[in-house]
Design an enzyme around this catalytic site. Structure first.
Site, PDB file in Angstrom:
ATOM      1  N   GLU A  98     -12.258  -2.975  17.970  1.00 40.51           N
ATOM      2  CA  GLU A  98     -12.357  -3.705  16.684  1.00 40.51           C
ATOM      3  C   GLU A  98     -11.766  -2.870  15.539  1.00 40.51           C
ATOM      4  O   GLU A  98     -12.265  -2.862  14.415  1.00 40.51           O
ATOM      5  CB  GLU A  98     -13.786  -4.174  16.415  1.00 40.51           C
ATOM      6  CG  GLU A  98     -14.221  -5.162  17.501  1.00 40.51           C
ATOM      7  CD  GLU A  98     -15.348  -6.076  17.116  1.00 40.51           C
ATOM      8  OE1 GLU A  98     -15.516  -6.353  15.920  1.00 40.51           O
ATOM      9  OE2 GLU A  98     -16.055  -6.518  18.036  1.00 40.51           O
TER      10      GLU A  98
HETATM   11  N1  COS Z   1      -9.575 -10.454   4.895  1.00 45.94           N
HETATM   12  C1  COS Z   1      -8.718 -11.401   4.440  1.00 45.94           C
HETATM   13  N2  COS Z   1      -7.383 -11.231   4.399  1.00 45.94           N
HETATM   14  C2  COS Z   1      -6.903 -10.051   4.831  1.00 45.94           C
HETATM   15  C3  COS Z   1      -7.727  -9.024   5.323  1.00 45.94           C
HETATM   16  C4  COS Z   1      -9.107  -9.264   5.321  1.00 45.94           C
HETATM   17  N3  COS Z   1      -9.962  -8.346   5.760  1.00 45.94           N
HETATM   18  N4  COS Z   1      -6.965  -7.971   5.679  1.00 45.94           N
HETATM   19  C5  COS Z   1      -5.692  -8.324   5.425  1.00 45.94           C
HETATM   20  N5  COS Z   1      -5.665  -9.578   4.909  1.00 45.94           N
HETATM   21  C6  COS Z   1      -4.500 -10.334   4.465  1.00 45.94           C
HETATM   22  C7  COS Z   1      -3.809  -9.624   3.302  1.00 45.94           C
HETATM   23  O1  COS Z   1      -4.401  -9.997   2.075  1.00 45.94           O
HETATM   24  C8  COS Z   1      -2.411 -10.129   3.419  1.00 45.94           C
HETATM   25  O2  COS Z   1      -2.354 -11.431   2.870  1.00 45.94           O
HETATM   26  P1  COS Z   1      -1.009 -12.103   2.260  1.00 45.94           P
HETATM   27  O3  COS Z   1      -0.246 -12.650   3.399  1.00 45.94           O
HETATM   28  O4  COS Z   1      -1.527 -13.186   1.373  1.00 45.94           O
HETATM   29  O5  COS Z   1      -0.285 -11.024   1.515  1.00 45.94           O
HETATM   30  C9  COS Z   1      -2.225 -10.261   4.928  1.00 45.94           C
HETATM   31  O6  COS Z   1      -3.526 -10.379   5.492  1.00 45.94           O
HETATM   32  C10 COS Z   1      -1.515  -9.089   5.542  1.00 45.94           C
HETATM   33  O7  COS Z   1      -2.249  -7.913   5.154  1.00 45.94           O
HETATM   34  P2  COS Z   1      -1.676  -6.445   5.375  1.00 45.94           P
HETATM   35  O8  COS Z   1      -0.277  -6.382   4.835  1.00 45.94           O
HETATM   36  O9  COS Z   1      -2.687  -5.475   4.875  1.00 45.94           O
HETATM   37  O10 COS Z   1      -1.590  -6.418   6.972  1.00 45.94           O
HETATM   38  P3  COS Z   1      -1.070  -5.316   7.967  1.00 45.94           P
HETATM   39  O11 COS Z   1      -0.204  -5.975   8.966  1.00 45.94           O
HETATM   40  O12 COS Z   1      -0.531  -4.145   7.213  1.00 45.94           O
HETATM   41  O13 COS Z   1      -2.405  -4.891   8.749  1.00 45.94           O
HETATM   42  C11 COS Z   1      -4.448  -3.731   9.208  1.00 45.94           C
HETATM   43  C12 COS Z   1      -3.526  -4.373   8.162  1.00 45.94           C
HETATM   44  C13 COS Z   1      -3.837  -2.462   9.795  1.00 45.94           C
HETATM   45  C14 COS Z   1      -5.728  -3.380   8.465  1.00 45.94           C
HETATM   46  C15 COS Z   1      -4.727  -4.754  10.332  1.00 45.94           C
HETATM   47  O14 COS Z   1      -3.574  -4.999  11.104  1.00 45.94           O
HETATM   48  C16 COS Z   1      -5.833  -4.322  11.234  1.00 45.94           C
HETATM   49  O15 COS Z   1      -7.003  -4.487  10.924  1.00 45.94           O
HETATM   50  N6  COS Z   1      -5.463  -3.785  12.419  1.00 45.94           N
HETATM   51  C17 COS Z   1      -6.448  -3.460  13.439  1.00 45.94           C
HETATM   52  C18 COS Z   1      -6.625  -4.616  14.329  1.00 45.94           C
HETATM   53  C19 COS Z   1      -7.852  -4.494  15.159  1.00 45.94           C
HETATM   54  O16 COS Z   1      -8.938  -4.249  14.650  1.00 45.94           O
HETATM   55  N7  COS Z   1      -7.666  -4.678  16.457  1.00 45.94           N
HETATM   56  C20 COS Z   1      -8.755  -4.666  17.362  1.00 45.94           C
HETATM   57  C21 COS Z   1      -8.807  -6.024  17.973  1.00 45.94           C
HETATM   58  S1  COS Z   1     -10.366  -6.539  18.448  1.00 45.94           S
HETATM   59  S2  COS Z   1     -10.912  -5.347  19.885  1.00 45.94           S
END
Ligand code: COS
Length: 380
Positions: free
Chosen positions: A363
């Site tokens: 996660e």
């Molecule tokens: N809630 C709502 N919206 C969100 C959000 C959240 N928690 N996090 C990101 N967003 C939205 C952003 O606001 C952005 O929106 P817009 O399209 O309107 O600009 C969009 O999503 C993209 O956000 P961002 O540019 O920050 O995305 P990234 O691709 O850089 O990824 C991380 C950000 C690294 C934080 C994300 O990919 C992540 O959480 N990765 C880990 C995944 C994970 O936990 N995998 C395990 C799977 S389950 S075992």
């Protein structure tokens, strides 16, 4: 400020603790050894109303709150983290998005079956080439009349071998990057849906982790969750809550290992007195207990905020990061308190140490949690 648990929360703690100790406990080591999930446990959890703790009764849930759910995951994980994560993935990763974004029919059909424990849920986001970089997924979805056709494969799917309902994310238009992603509710019986390889793991060995293969998997249009393009936000918002479920799991693992270490330290005699009388061990126990208490405050706080409709993404990233890290530290120290015996499978602390590791990884790795926390700090 009130740091005490309400009567309702104390009741949840008592009921789940008894269930965990009496029903899950005696067979936990055997399930770990055989790497087998026991479906009869799931049915008993359903009978106790644990499969839909935070969902309203009109969807078959218990009508309780997120703090109750977090307490339940903690108590299960204190005895067997595989049971804790099974409930956590089912509730936070599969149930929550349907509750938050599903239409009435989706909730009545899928959330109800899940809340009643008739179906188990799973979440399919990760792919071989897309882990931390979740938006880079290759699984595709193309509309074909009244159906979507999904192709690709998902890996590391918790509950994969046992779940009936899978929340799967797929790309509808690669040019749109994360804004082209859509979320779908899949049933395991859908044509073109196949459960793939079962992973052999270091820990949480009785919780199944599999690949999910989609080969021209046909999904009715009514199983699209939210709108096309909402998928990435649904995935991220789902993880905001899911991460606190993992914090609860880590907290339970740390507490379970600590409980064993505390008991053992008072029984084991070296140099003529119980090792708990030696300052070297006392310092370990004090540090372990302090870390656990701090993790509990962070974890309960994030759930408390969710229950009040306050933002909780930052808090649950913090709780997952801290609880995961201290679960690892505490379980390593618990093995150390047991000395050579701790390294054997005669005692459960080695299982807790193996189970703890995953809470720093899934996660969102704890490196990703630091990124999420920093993003919040810089944004706010
Ligand atoms: N809630 C709502 N919206 C969100 C959000 C959240 N928690 N996090 C990101 N967003 C939205 C952003 O606001 C952005 O929106 P817009 O399209 O309107 O600009 C969009 O999503 C993209 O956000 P961002 O540019 O920050 O995305 P990234 O691709 O850089 O990824 C991380 C950000 C690294 C934080 C994300 O990919 C992540 O959480 N990765 C880990 C995944 C994970 O936990 N995998 C395990 C799977 S389950 S075992």
């Amino acid at each position: 400020m009130n740091f005490g648990l309400s009567e309702e929360h104390q009741m949840m703690q008592k009921v789940v603790r008894e269930f965990a100790e009496q029903v899950c406990g005696p067979s936990a080591a055997e399930r770990d050894e055989t790497e087998q999930w026991d479906m009869t446990l799931w049915r008993k959890m359903a009978d106790l109303g644990l499969c839909g703790i935070p969902w309203p009764e009109k969807y078959g849930g218990a009508g309780a709150d997120y703090l109750s759910y977090v307490i339940a995951v903690e108590e299960l994980s204190r005895i067997d983290a595989s049971v804790g994560v099974t409930l956590s993935a089912h509730t936070s990763l599969a149930g929550w998005p349907i509750y938050a974004f599903g239409n009435e029919q989706q909730k009545q059909t899928y959330l109800r079956a899940m809340a009643e424990g008739k179906s188990m849920g799973a979440y399919g986001l990760t792919e071989a080439g897309s882990g931390s970089d979740a938006a880079a997924m290759k699984t595709s979805a193309e509309q074909d009349g009244a159906e979507w056709v999904l192709n690709g494969s998902k890996i590391f799917i918790t509950n994969g071998a046992d779940a009936d309902i899978f929340l799967v994310f797929a790309q509808t238009d690669p040019a749109k990057k994360h804004r082209g992603i859509a979320a779908f509710i899949l049933e395991k019986g859908f044509s073109g849906f196949k459960v793939g390889k079962l992973e052999k793991k270091l820990g949480i060995r009785s919780s199944s982790t599999t690949e999910v293969i989609l080969e021209n998997c046909r999904v009715p249009a009514e199983n699209l969750l939210g709108q096309v393009g909402d998928g990435f936000k649904i995935a991220m918002m789902t993880l905001d809550g899911g991460r606190n479920g993992i914090a609860a799991q880590a907290l339970g693992i740390a507490q379970g290992a600590f409980d064993h270490a505390l008991e053992y330290a008072q029984e084991r005699v070296q140099f003529g007195r119980p090792i708990a009388k030696h300052q070297a061990i006392q310092f370990k126990l004090a540090d372990m207990a302090t870390k656990i208490e701090a993790a509990r405050l962070l974890t309960y706080q994030a759930a408390w905020r969710e229950d009040r409709g306050l933002a909780y993404g930052l808090q649950s990233a913090m709780s997952k990061l801290f609880a995961g890290d201290i679960a690892m530290e505490v379980t390593i120290e618990a093995v150390q308190v047991f000395g050579g015996y701790g390294y054997t499978r005669e005692y459960p602390v080695e299982r807790f140490m193996r189970d703890a590791k995953i809470t720093q990884i899934y996660e969102g790795t704890n490196e990703i949690q630091r990124l999420v926390i920093a993003n919040h700090l810089l944004k706010d």
